[in-house]
Motif scaffolding. Structure first.
Motif, mmCIF file in Angstrom:
data_model
loop_
_atom_site.group_PDB
_atom_site.id
_atom_site.type_symbol
_atom_site.label_atom_id
_atom_site.label_comp_id
_atom_site.label_asym_id
_atom_site.label_seq_id
_atom_site.Cartn_x
_atom_site.Cartn_y
_atom_site.Cartn_z
ATOM 1 N N TRP A 131 -37.516 -51.407 30.371
ATOM 2 C CA TRP A 131 -37.383 -50.069 30.919
ATOM 3 C C TRP A 131 -35.908 -49.749 31.070
ATOM 4 O O TRP A 131 -35.058 -50.635 31.026
ATOM 5 C CB TRP A 131 -38.076 -49.966 32.283
ATOM 6 C CG TRP A 131 -39.530 -50.349 32.249
ATOM 7 C CD1 TRP A 131 -40.042 -51.600 32.423
ATOM 8 C CD2 TRP A 131 -40.636 -49.489 32.005
ATOM 9 N NE1 TRP A 131 -41.409 -51.582 32.304
ATOM 10 C CE2 TRP A 131 -41.809 -50.289 32.058
ATOM 11 C CE3 TRP A 131 -40.779 -48.124 31.753
ATOM 12 C CZ2 TRP A 131 -43.080 -49.780 31.871
ATOM 13 C CZ3 TRP A 131 -42.054 -47.611 31.577
ATOM 14 C CH2 TRP A 131 -43.186 -48.428 31.632
ATOM 15 N N ILE A 132 -35.609 -48.501 31.278
ATOM 16 C CA ILE A 132 -34.232 -48.066 31.502
ATOM 17 C C ILE A 132 -34.151 -47.401 32.865
ATOM 18 O O ILE A 132 -34.956 -46.526 33.194
ATOM 19 C CB ILE A 132 -33.761 -47.086 30.406
ATOM 20 C CG1 ILE A 132 -33.697 -47.795 29.050
ATOM 21 C CG2 ILE A 132 -32.397 -46.496 30.763
ATOM 22 C CD1 ILE A 132 -33.420 -46.864 27.891
ATOM 23 N N GLN A 133 -33.180 -47.837 33.657
ATOM 24 C CA GLN A 133 -32.919 -47.212 34.947
ATOM 25 C C GLN A 133 -31.635 -46.397 34.870
ATOM 26 O O GLN A 133 -30.624 -46.884 34.361
ATOM 27 C CB GLN A 133 -32.752 -48.262 36.049
ATOM 28 C CG GLN A 133 -34.054 -48.814 36.596
ATOM 29 C CD GLN A 133 -33.803 -49.711 37.793
ATOM 30 O OE1 GLN A 133 -32.748 -50.305 37.931
ATOM 31 N NE2 GLN A 133 -34.782 -49.828 38.663
ATOM 32 N N GLY A 167 -37.739 -46.411 24.988
ATOM 33 C CA GLY A 167 -37.280 -45.627 23.849
ATOM 34 C C GLY A 167 -36.414 -44.437 24.208
ATOM 35 O O GLY A 167 -35.960 -43.697 23.327
ATOM 36 N N THR A 168 -36.134 -44.247 25.487
ATOM 37 C CA THR A 168 -35.352 -43.097 25.924
ATOM 38 C C THR A 168 -33.899 -43.214 25.476
ATOM 39 O O THR A 168 -33.310 -44.301 25.506
ATOM 40 C CB THR A 168 -35.407 -42.989 27.464
ATOM 41 O OG1 THR A 168 -36.760 -42.872 27.876
ATOM 42 C CG2 THR A 168 -34.613 -41.793 27.946
ATOM 43 N N ASP A 169 -33.323 -42.110 25.074
ATOM 44 C CA ASP A 169 -31.901 -42.052 24.730
ATOM 45 C C ASP A 169 -31.126 -41.883 26.038
ATOM 46 O O ASP A 169 -30.872 -40.770 26.498
ATOM 47 C CB ASP A 169 -31.628 -40.884 23.779
ATOM 48 C CG ASP A 169 -30.180 -40.857 23.292
ATOM 49 O OD1 ASP A 169 -29.350 -41.607 23.850
ATOM 50 O OD2 ASP A 169 -29.887 -40.070 22.378
ATOM 51 N N ASP A 170 -30.760 -43.010 26.644
ATOM 52 C CA ASP A 170 -30.128 -42.937 27.966
ATOM 53 C C ASP A 170 -28.749 -42.291 27.929
ATOM 54 O O ASP A 170 -28.328 -41.634 28.881
ATOM 55 C CB ASP A 170 -30.050 -44.333 28.599
ATOM 56 C CG ASP A 170 -29.279 -45.315 27.735
ATOM 57 O OD1 ASP A 170 -29.500 -45.334 26.516
ATOM 58 O OD2 ASP A 170 -28.461 -46.058 28.301
ATOM 59 N N LYS A 171 -28.025 -42.457 26.806
ATOM 60 C CA LYS A 171 -26.701 -41.846 26.701
ATOM 61 C C LYS A 171 -26.809 -40.326 26.748
ATOM 62 O O LYS A 171 -25.990 -39.644 27.380
ATOM 63 C CB LYS A 171 -26.008 -42.297 25.412
ATOM 64 C CG LYS A 171 -25.625 -43.779 25.404
ATOM 65 C CD LYS A 171 -24.892 -44.143 24.125
ATOM 66 C CE LYS A 171 -24.492 -45.615 24.131
ATOM 67 N NZ LYS A 171 -23.808 -45.998 22.865
ATOM 68 N N ALA A 172 -27.820 -39.795 26.081
ATOM 69 C CA ALA A 172 -28.015 -38.344 26.085
ATOM 70 C C ALA A 172 -28.337 -37.854 27.496
ATOM 71 O O ALA A 172 -27.857 -36.793 27.920
ATOM 72 C CB ALA A 172 -29.134 -37.964 25.121
#
Length: 293
Positions: free
Chosen positions: A4-6, A64-69
């Motif tokens: 996951w991405i936090q 799969g989220t583009d966290d940088k965006a």
């Protein structure tokens, strides 16, 4: 196993809900709030929600989220000066990991606080079984620890103990386990009283515990020879006449929830009715103890 991405943003209590809504609009699956600077807050009143002055708002996003965006979008909206951090979060059995992070804790010579899924490594221990929760104390905070150690050092046999601002009931239950004949638990939050009742039942001491709404306590309870209050500096100062009324003449008093630099203010506030002094300090927090005149 997927990751996951936090994405975490440090903000103020005033802006926290706006940040949370923004994270949800950007696709966050869940949003959490946490204390950014170890700042104490009062227990909320029924129906009220309080946040820390400096709050971390964290959004959980799919792998799969583009966290940088998302980070760039947040900075465009909030400004480059706002701290935004993105980290990968390993997928795991979070319930088991959470449970494993809590171990039995010893306070003083014989008192232990133990989650229900653990065992105390001491056959002679005085044990309070208490599971960690979101709102109330389990002994891990220095102020609770100071109070528990103070109780462990007293001879409580056949004494009545008042736990003012009882929260989870941890101090009242510990006093009963340490030999007190009865205890009073006082709090203005109905959820705290419910938690205290459940924890007392789990520890087999509910028949010795009287729970009371703080607004009615002075008319219901008799003065106790031992009083402990773990709240915060402001409320403690305001409650001095009330706590003095509920403490028997010659009774012992312990106060915590106080930063070390706030100790003189509390000692001064209680000097009318008590002989008080700074007893111990731990991680910037103070325990003030004394005796009613």
């Amino acid at each position: 196993m997927s990751d996951w991405i936090q994405i975490k943003i440090r903000t103020t209590s005033k802006n926290a809900d706006t940040i949370a809504a923004l994270l949800e609009q950007l696709g966050s699956l869940a949003v959490t709030y946490s204390d950014a600077e170890d700042s104490p807050i009062l227990e909320p009143l029924p129906g009220e929600r309080r946040l820390w002055p400096n709050t971390d708002v964290t959004g959980l996003f799919d792998k799969g989220t583009d966290d940088k965006a998302i980070v760039n979008s947040l900075k465009q909206i909030l400004g480059d000066h706002v701290p935004v951090m993105s980290v990968n979060l390993e997928d795991r059995d979070w319930i088991r990991a959470w449970m494993d992070s809590f171990k039995p804790l010893k306070f003083g010579k014989k008192l232990w606080i133990c989650p229900t899924w653990c065992k105390v490594p001491d056959s002679d221990a005085v044990t309070v079984m208490l599971d960690p929760g979101l709102a109330f104390g389990t002994g891990t905070h220095p102020t609770t620890s100071l109070c528990l150690e103070w109780l462990d050092g007293l001879n409580l046999l056949d004494k009545t103990v008042l736990d003012y601002g009882c929260g989870s009931g941890i101090l009242a239950i510990a006093a009963l386990k340490l030999g007190a004949k009865e205890a009073y638990g006082v709090d203005i939050d109905p959820q705290a009283l419910e938690a205290s009742e459940e924890n007392a039942k789990r520890n087999g001491v509910l028949d010795k515990l009287t729970l009371c709404d703080g607004k009615k306590s002075s008319s219901v309870l008799t003065p106790a020879p031992v009083t402990v209050a773990n709240i915060l500096c402001g409320p403690l100062a305001e409650l001095e006449p009330h706590i003095a009324k509920l403490t028997a003449q010659g009774g012992m008093l312990a106060l915590s929830g106080i930063l070390t630099e706030q100790a003189p203010e509390i000692i001064d506030a209680y000097s009318k009715d008590f002989n008080m002094a700074l007893s111990r300090e731990k991680d910037g927090w103070a325990l003030i103890t004394g005796q009613k005149k």
